[in-house]
Scaffold this active site. Structure first.
Site, PDB file in Angstrom:
ATOM      1  CB  THR A   1      -5.850   1.626   5.270  1.00 34.34           C
ATOM      2  OG1 THR A   1      -4.849   1.310   4.298  1.00 34.34           O
ATOM      3  CG2 THR A   1      -5.512   0.937   6.581  1.00 34.34           C
TER       4      THR A   1
ATOM      5  CB  SER B   1      -0.885  -0.002   1.247  1.00 37.91           C
ATOM      6  OG  SER B   1      -1.683   1.154   1.255  1.00 37.91           O
TER       7      SER B   1
END
Lengths: 249, 311, 543
Positions: C335, C51
């Site tokens: 997230t 990420s």
């Protein structure tokens, strides 16, 4: 017959380590850690000996930080019966490890100590031989085949250009090489069951062993990169270079 | 300073790895060479060791208990002779790696294996993490126990010296360990891990038939082992145990000839430590060329037979 | 089958990312007696996490309100922000970013290594009694009487030919009253659950992006902790969605990466090379000077947003996180939404446990009543606008949507195509010439994959199933000239004997589990299944 198997927690063999930019060492923070692959082979062989009835108990030992208990859990999941964790601050050098193991050998009285031939972090290839020296026991290093019978262990050893077999009177030290066996997986059911197996924790400081380091790391550097090669234009030129420049033929 | 080197011999010659250890030892002080074996073998070994330039004295230990370089009596012998020597050395060979740590433990010393460079009498460079890092370490031990990485020191010549030979009294015994047998196959084709030269083939060979037809004569000429890339193994050109690479065998021969191998990263990981790498490939962009010392770009089906003929 | 061992839990969670871990923690908070088992195919928690990552702490504030007083790896607050529209040689900085592109304003957010955050969350979860087993891949969904009753882990020690090897160890059935699928984007079990229960009925097709990322270490004098840079425009053409990010965080670390919308049309496009060449742009290049590359990785992400979210629950479980597609695409953040969805699913599961309901159906309503829904709703038209009108007009629409409509447009734009339908044939695509790697700032695929620490046990069946090889030849090669050899960021796919007898070589060992082939293959002929557990990348801390 009891077998002791010391196992080391090392950076997983799939991980490429990098040297810290300040040259103080290798960056190990946040890397996946696993059991030293040669130690897995040692655990496997010990467990097989117990499964064959040649041994009664397999005890895994790890010396290091608290997280080394994960490594011991793996050994338990592979089939070790119980585990001993000896807590130290840092990764001790082989001389210290051998001295700590000697204390545990005197306590547990195994007839066989099975180790990996070397750890893949410091690549020392020394602990087994040193423990054998300290105990005055015979050693069968770099084992590719092991047979226990009649108070002796026969060890086929990997030597330069082939193998040799030695026969050692028990108690003895054996160190495992790559071809000895292919270790089993720690399967999920066995990992779950391993949580219930006994694990004892000791403090290295309580064992009366001098842990002063003899080696200090001055610096750690990256190996030199290969210098750029040359393109040759013909077979004749290649042969000439290999003969006269590289001198390898 | 005087240093003691445990020396191995083979067929009346000091092994090259031991001559590298002697070369390293000369950087530390006067060199005494220890040879061990049964009476006959130790005589021959002493004669060979005395000829190596740089050896100041040969210590000859002849006794049946020393016949097979078993670690237990050999370590006791070295410890008994250790006396005033500042450094005890051996090659990083199977025998050296077997005995020297045992010696060190008996002397309460932390050994330093695989020395690649000698910085000073206390400070040495050695590989860690499979050679992915080099550590410079300083020892506080009064006596140093070292094994020497052969590839890092040019070996001392086999001939040219004439050192005096001194027989040492052997009092060591060993009841715990006994030699049973040795199996050192004398194959025309050396094993991959120990071969001095490796000829390795990849997808460029296009078939199992070509793999054998083109590589075997070249390997025969060079006394080389035959390796293969993963693709070559997967495609059935070569047997599984010939695979060189991260998941196959990690090799570091003196000469590695990569024929028709593009150089996938897994393959490079298995052979990048070879001393000299030759790449024969039709593709001038192949990654293998980036690590090769010598590259020959062209049709391997012409180049390989020509090379075989030229050797 | 009968030799498999089985174990019963209240809840089984598949996947140890932010969604799965947040769900696990929430479950134990609300139902301390509930037994919760979480499996993760990576060799450890965090090993497969890729990420950016700038994270919004909103969900974490709700899950662990005291996290700021703990020793968390969330340490670098966003300090400066820059957004550029790139042309080949220039970067035009977007002024007044917080008004024009408010979704990209990052005040109060943190630059993190999401892998480290997951490791930290996993330690919390274990302390709370969650059983976590990394290194085991969910290989099979267990469905009995049309109810999901858990998953089975894959067998270990199966040879390449599919036989039992010497180390064969059968998989294990992890049976749960409820099963939460938190596999991330394009989960392989999620795919089967969706098909079995027809969960995508009536929603837009999912559209995806591929993020390709590197972590660099740069000289301390160049490091500006908390700096966040984004770009759009060059090197992509106006028909292709995507852009670069660059974040300074941690100890002299830089997270750099590039997302390419997988609805791209040009078959010659290579997301990996777009990422590489963007580093050479004057806006980005100075950040890499004197630095060294440490880590490489890639992962697909779901970009469809609200319109593409399937039905969330089914008898015996739910989809959470990016398995369901809870990513806020304009924000490029998933997230906080993943965590929130996991927490809401946990609440629904606890309710279902108490009432012995078959389906944790209140999850959907809980999502609708939460900020998660509001957030995705207001963002819903941005990504499809880009798909519909291209990059520049899409950006203009996004600005209007943000400034004037404030996300409350009375209309919803839709996706018409799945990403595998958008490629143009090779003959109609304009070839792209990418610069050669220089070995200093730009690199080739293989040396990149090396830095992902990827490995798979050699002797196992290939986990990339090409269902119909002749179809590869007639479609992928004859029409599109093997797009997989370009879109795969790990060099898994290669064409052998191009000139004479083209055939596909699959280097499955290189696979970094990004799932792009499963998404983009034009004929949907490639099926990504889980390899032996523990295989794949081993992303270290910092990723």
């Amino acid at each position: 017959m009891k077998i002791l198997v010391p196992v080391k927690r090392v950076v997983d063999y799939n991980i490429k380590v990098r040297v810290r930019s300040d040259g103080t060492g290798v960056e190990t923070a946040g890397l996946k850690m696993s059991m030293n692959p040669f130690d897995e082979i040692a655990v496997e062989e010990a467990v097989r000996l117990r499964e064959k009835g040649a041994a009664t108990e397999v005890i895994a030992i790890s010396i290091g930080v608290q997280q080394a208990q994960d490594t011991l859990r793996t050994a338990l999941a592979m089939g070790a019966d119980r585990a001993i964790l000896v807590l130290t601050d840092e990764s001790p050098e082989p001389l210290t490890v051998a001295k700590i193991l000697k204390v545990l050998v005197e306590r547990e009285k195994p007839e066989l100590v099975f180790l990996g031939k070397q750890a893949i972090d410091d690549d020392m290839n020394a602990t087994g031989q040193m423990l054998a020296g300290l105990l005055g026991w015979p050693q069968g290093t770099f084992a590719s085949k092991v047979e226990v019978a009649d108070g002796r262990v026969d060890v086929a050893r990997e030597i330069d250009g082939g193998t040799e077999t030695v026969s050692l009177a028990l108690p003895a030290i054996v160190t495992a090489d790559l071809r000895l066996n292919e270790p089993r997986y720690a399967s999920l059911p066995n990992i779950m069951k391993a949580k219930k197996k006994p694990m004892e924790t000791l403090q290295a400081a309580d064992l009366g062993v001098d842990t002063t380091r003899r080696l200090t790391t001055v610096s750690v550097s990256e190996p030199p990169t290969r210098k750029a090669g040359v393109t040759v234009s013909s077979v004749a030129e290649l042969v000439e270079k290999l003969r006269n420049e590289a001198r390898v033929i | 300073m005087t240093v003691l080197v445990f020396v191995e011999t083979e067929a009346g010659q000091v092994r090259q790895a031991s001559r590298s250890a002697i070369a390293a030892a000369t950087k530390l002080g006067d060199v005494h060479a220890l040879v061990a074996g049964d009476a006959a073998a130790s005589d021959a070994a002493a004669t060979a060791a005395a000829k190596v330039p740089g050896v100041a004295r040969v210590l000859k230990a002849g006794a049946d208990v020393l016949a097979h370089e078993l670690a237990e009596p050999l370590a006791d012998l070295i410890v008994a002779l250790a006396g005033d020597y500042t450094h005890l050395l051996a090659a990083s060979s199977a025998a050296g790696k077997n005995v020297m740590p045992r010696v060190a433990a008996l002397l309460d010393v932390q050994p330093i294996p695989d020395v690649m460079a000698i910085v000073d009498a206390d400070t040495f460079v050695r590989p860690i993490y499979a050679g992915n890092a080099l550590a410079t370490v300083k020892s506080s031990d009064a006596k140093k126990v070292l094994t020497i990485r052969a590839a890092s020191f040019d070996p001392a010549p086999a001939e040219g010296g004439s050192a005096p030979v001194e027989a040492v009294t052997v009092t060591v015994t060993d009841e715990t360990s006994r030699f049973v047998s040795a199996h050192t196959p004398v194959s025309d084709r050396p094993e991959l891990e120990s071969a001095r030269v490796i000829v390795s083939g990849g997808r460029g060979l296009q078939s199992a038939e070509n793999f054998h037809k083109y590589l075997e004569p070249l390997a025969d000429k060079l006394g080389a082992a035959i390796g293969a890339s993963r693709v070559a193994v997967d495609s059935g050109y070569a047997p599984n145990d010939s695979q060189v690479g991260q998941t196959g065998k990690i090799v570091a021969p003196e000469l590695y000839i990569a024929v028709g191998i593009s150089g996938a990263i897994q393959h490079l990981a298995g052979m990048k430590d070879s001393k000299v790498i030759v790449a024969i490939n039709k593709d001038a962009e192949a990654p293998i060329l980036q690590v090769a010392d010598y590259s020959l770009v062209g049709d391997l089906f012409e180049i390989v037979p020509a090379l075989t003929a030229a050797l | 089958m009968s030799e498999r061992e089985a174990m019963d839990f209240d809840v089984v969670i598949v996947g140890g990312g932010p969604a799965g871990l947040a769900a696990a923690i929430r479950l134990r908070q609300l139902a301390p007696e509930a037994t919760v088992c979480l499996i993760e195919k990576g060799s450890e928690i965090g090993a497969h996490i890729v990420s950016g990552a700038v994270i919004e702490p909103r969900a974490l504030d709700e899950l662990l309100p005291d996290w700021r007083n703990q020793d968390s790896p969330i340490r670098t607050p966003v300090s400066e922000e820059e957004m550029y529209f790139l042309t080949e040689t220039k970067g035009h900085r977007i002024p007044a970013l917080d008004r024009v592109m408010p979704h990209l304003a990052n005040h109060g957010n943190y630059v993190v290594s999401l892998g480290e955050v997951c490791r930290w969350l996993a330690a919390k979860a274990e302390d709370m009694g969650v059983e976590i087993y990394p290194g085991f891949a969910g290989a099979e969904v267990l469905i009995e009487n049309n109810r999901v009753v858990g998953v089975a882990t894959g067998d270990m020690g199966i040879t390449r030919e599919g036989e039992h090897g010497p180390n064969y160890a059968p998989g294990m059935e992890l049976r749960g009253k409820y099963t939460l699928f938190a596999e991330g984007c394009r989960g392989s079990l999620t795919k089967r659950v969706m098909a079995h229960y027809d969960l995508r009925k009536g929603v837009d097709p999912q559209t995806y992006g591929l993020g390709v990322k590197e972590v660099w270490e740069i000289p301390p004098e160049n490091h500006r902790p908390g700096l966040v840079v984004h770009s759009f425009g060059w090197p992509l053409d106006d028909r292709t969605y995507g852009g670069a990010w660059l974040y300074h965080f941690g100890e002299n670390l830089v997270s750099y990466g590039f997302v390419t919308g997988l609805d791209y049309e040009n078959t010659w496009l290579s997301p990996f090379d777009e990422m590489q060449r963007t580093k050479l742009h004057p806006v980005f290049r100075p950040h890499f000077e004197g630095g060294r590359r440490l880590i490489y990785g890639a992962r697909a992400l779901s970009e469809g947003g609200l319109q593409s979210i399937p039905r969330l629950t089914f008898p015996g479980g739910a989809l959470i996180g990016d398995s369901a597609g809870f990513l806020n695409t304009p924000k490029i953040k998933g997230t906080h939404t993943a965590m929130k969805s996991g927490m809401l699913a946990a609440e629904a599961v606890v309710e279902a446990l108490a009432t012995s309901r078959v389906e944790p159906g209140s999850f959907t309503q809980r999502v609708r009543n939460s900020w998660l829904y509001e957030e995705l709703k207001s963002a819903r038209n941005v990504r499809p606008a880009f798909a519909k009108w291209g990059m520049k007009a899409g950006a203009l629409y996004a600005g209007i949507d943000a400034m004037i409509l404030r996300g409350r447009a009375p209309w919803t734009l839709h996706y018409r195509h799945t990403d595998n339908e958008t490629l143009r044939p090779a003959s109609l695509s304009e070839p792209i010439s990418y610069p050669k790697p220089d070995g200093k700032v730009t690199f080739d695929r293989l040396s990149s994959v090396f830095l992902s620490n990827t490995n798979h046990e050699e002797d196992q069946p290939v986990h990339l199933h090409v269902e119909n090889m002749p179809l590869w030849k007639t479609v992928n090669w004859d029409v599109f000239r093997s797009p997989e050899s370009r879109y795969c960021p790990a060099g898994v796919y290669e064409v052998a004997d191009e000139a004479t007898d083209p055939r596909l070589v699959i280097n499955a060992q290189n696979c970094v589990h990004c799932k792009t082939c499963d998404i983009k293959d034009p004929a949907q002929n490639i099926d990504w299944v889980t390899p032996e557990g523990g295989g794949g990348p081993n992303y270290p801390a910092g990723m």
